[in-house]
Design an enzyme around this catalytic site. Structure first.
Site, PDB file in Angstrom:
ATOM      1  CD  GLU A 153      -1.189   0.970   3.082  1.00 35.99           C
ATOM      2  OE1 GLU A 153      -1.091   1.100   1.862  1.00 35.99           O
ATOM      3  OE2 GLU A 153      -0.329   0.410   3.787  1.00 35.99           O
ATOM      4  CG  PHE A 160      11.085  -5.125   0.727  1.00 43.03           C
ATOM      5  CD1 PHE A 160       9.952  -4.332   0.533  1.00 43.03           C
ATOM      6  CD2 PHE A 160      12.042  -4.693   1.636  1.00 43.03           C
ATOM      7  CE1 PHE A 160       9.792  -3.135   1.227  1.00 43.03           C
ATOM      8  CE2 PHE A 160      11.891  -3.494   2.335  1.00 43.03           C
ATOM      9  CZ  PHE A 160      10.758  -2.720   2.131  1.00 43.03           C
ATOM     10  N   GLY A 161      10.192  -5.560  -2.688  1.00 44.72           N
ATOM     11  CA  GLY A 161       9.401  -4.639  -3.501  1.00 44.72           C
ATOM     12  C   GLY A 161      10.139  -4.201  -4.761  1.00 44.72           C
ATOM     13  CE1 TYR A 162       6.880  -1.106  -8.232  1.00 45.93           C
ATOM     14  CE2 TYR A 162       6.443  -0.726  -5.904  1.00 45.93           C
ATOM     15  CZ  TYR A 162       5.987  -0.916  -7.190  1.00 45.93           C
ATOM     16  OH  TYR A 162       4.638  -0.920  -7.446  1.00 45.93           O
ATOM     17  CG  ASP A 193       2.234   4.433   3.011  1.00 44.23           C
ATOM     18  OD1 ASP A 193       1.834   3.260   2.924  1.00 44.23           O
ATOM     19  OD2 ASP A 193       2.061   5.268   2.105  1.00 44.23           O
ATOM     20  CG  ASN A 224       7.863  -5.428   3.970  1.00 41.75           C
ATOM     21  OD1 ASN A 224       8.890  -6.071   4.116  1.00 41.75           O
ATOM     22  ND2 ASN A 224       7.639  -4.670   2.924  1.00 41.75           N
ATOM     23  N   GLY A 227      11.002  -7.167   5.523  1.00 39.46           N
ATOM     24  CA  GLY A 227      12.073  -6.315   5.004  1.00 39.46           C
ATOM     25  C   GLY A 227      12.128  -4.992   5.758  1.00 39.46           C
ATOM     26  CE  LYS A 228       6.953  -0.957   4.575  1.00 40.84           C
ATOM     27  NZ  LYS A 228       5.632  -0.335   4.790  1.00 40.84           N
TER      28      LYS A 228
HETATM   29  P1  IMP Z   1       3.868  -0.046   1.899  1.00 42.74           P
HETATM   30  O1  IMP Z   1       4.704   1.026   2.497  1.00 42.74           O
HETATM   31  O2  IMP Z   1       4.028  -1.322   2.676  1.00 42.74           O
HETATM   32  O3  IMP Z   1       2.444   0.370   1.681  1.00 42.74           O
HETATM   33  O4  IMP Z   1       4.498  -0.369   0.501  1.00 42.74           O
HETATM   34  C1  IMP Z   1       4.057   0.218  -0.688  1.00 42.74           C
HETATM   35  C2  IMP Z   1       4.735  -0.434  -1.841  1.00 42.74           C
HETATM   36  O5  IMP Z   1       6.055   0.036  -1.971  1.00 42.74           O
HETATM   37  C3  IMP Z   1       4.800  -1.943  -1.811  1.00 42.74           C
HETATM   38  O6  IMP Z   1       4.629  -2.402  -3.130  1.00 42.74           O
HETATM   39  C4  IMP Z   1       6.212  -2.218  -1.311  1.00 42.74           C
HETATM   40  O7  IMP Z   1       6.722  -3.435  -1.796  1.00 42.74           O
HETATM   41  C5  IMP Z   1       6.959  -1.046  -1.906  1.00 42.74           C
HETATM   42  N1  IMP Z   1       8.048  -0.620  -1.038  1.00 42.74           N
HETATM   43  C6  IMP Z   1       7.949  -0.095   0.195  1.00 42.74           C
HETATM   44  N2  IMP Z   1       9.158   0.175   0.687  1.00 42.74           N
HETATM   45  C7  IMP Z   1      10.037  -0.207  -0.259  1.00 42.74           C
HETATM   46  C8  IMP Z   1      11.450  -0.201  -0.298  1.00 42.74           C
HETATM   47  O8  IMP Z   1      12.161   0.194   0.634  1.00 42.74           O
HETATM   48  N3  IMP Z   1      11.992  -0.668  -1.437  1.00 42.74           N
HETATM   49  C9  IMP Z   1      11.251  -1.126  -2.482  1.00 42.74           C
HETATM   50  N4  IMP Z   1       9.944  -1.161  -2.493  1.00 42.74           N
HETATM   51  C10 IMP Z   1       9.330  -0.702  -1.368  1.00 42.74           C
END
Ligand code: IMP
Length: 215
Positions: free
Chosen positions: A31, A172-174, A60, A8, A10-11
């Site tokens: 995971e 990104f994501g939410y 995570d 990711n 964005g991370k």
């Molecule tokens: P993971 O940490 O990569 O497993 O992400 C889990 C879920 O949460 C995924 O759907 C990501 O898109 C979302 N997510 C993780 N971090 C963020 C964030 O900082 N903002 C918005 N969504 C996030």
């Protein structure tokens, strides 16, 4: 050099602000599915360390809706892929369940041991020492998953917010449906998001600890 292992981008953008000497490793570590983000992050860090064979960080994160008992929580990724962010947002608004949290657990592994610290989340999670009753289950699961496992150090961060109609182009994501202090996280630059976000908080405590860890 420290490796941030994630697929990711964005991370990585957010992590770079806290960690000067960090290289991104685009590795999709397996995971595990578990009810605790601590367990998922810890096991992810071990898998990433085994792959990279150098000090690694993984994180995570997830969205927790108060009115839905924390759903989707550790299953946020699966729910984003299936329901999608906009539908999660619509459901939460329709059900008047808009109070929410983002939570993040940053996990570090370099193959060596650590001194346990009093805070549960900073404690070497294998041993289950100093954990609240709530967390003991997670530690036990982690023990079962990772008998004789590599030590992992965990740092948590969270931020409260409100689910709104999607706004903003960043993040990104939410992020587009998660409003904090009047702006969605997708309306913030990475620096602005870091200043208030779950990941920013977890990374800040990691960075503070890591300064003394580095040789
Ligand atoms: P993971 O940490 O990569 O497993 O992400 C889990 C879920 O949460 C995924 O759907 C990501 O898109 C979302 N997510 C993780 N971090 C963020 C964030 O900082 N903002 C918005 N969504 C996030």
């Amino acid at each position: 050099m420290l490796r941030y292992v994630t697929t990711n981008e964005g991370k990585i953008r957010e992590a770079e602000e806290y960690l000067e000497e960090v290289a991104a490793v685009d590795y999709d570590y397996p995971e595990i599915q578990a009810d605790s983000m601590r367990t998922i992050a810890a096991e992810g860090a071990r898998a990433a360390y085994r792959h990279v064979e150098a000090p690694v960080v993984v994180d995570d994160a997830g969205l927790f809706l108060e009115g839905f008992d924390g759903f989707p929580g550790p299953y946020s990724s699966y729910v984003e892929d299936t329901l999608g962010v906009e539908r999660v947002g619509r459901l939460a608004r329709e059900e008047d369940a808009t109070r929410a949290w983002f939570r993040c657990v940053v996990a570090y592994c370099d193959g060596d041991g650590f001194e346990a610290t009093p805070e549960p989340v900073d404690t070497d999670d294998r041993r289950g020492r100093n954990l609240s009753a709530d967390d003991r289950g997670a530690a036990a699961t982690d023990d079962a998953v990772a008998e004789g496992a590599l030590p992992v150090r965990l740092f948590a961060g969270s931020v409260p917010g409100r689910i709104v109609e999607p706004r903003g182009e960043d993040g990104f994501g939410y992020d587009p449906i998660f409003e904090h202090d009047g702006r969605t996280m997708a309306e913030m630059s990475p620096a602005e998001k870091n200043a208030v976000s779950h990941r920013g908080r977890a990374l800040a405590s990691f960075a503070e600890w890591f300064v003394d860890r580095e040789p």
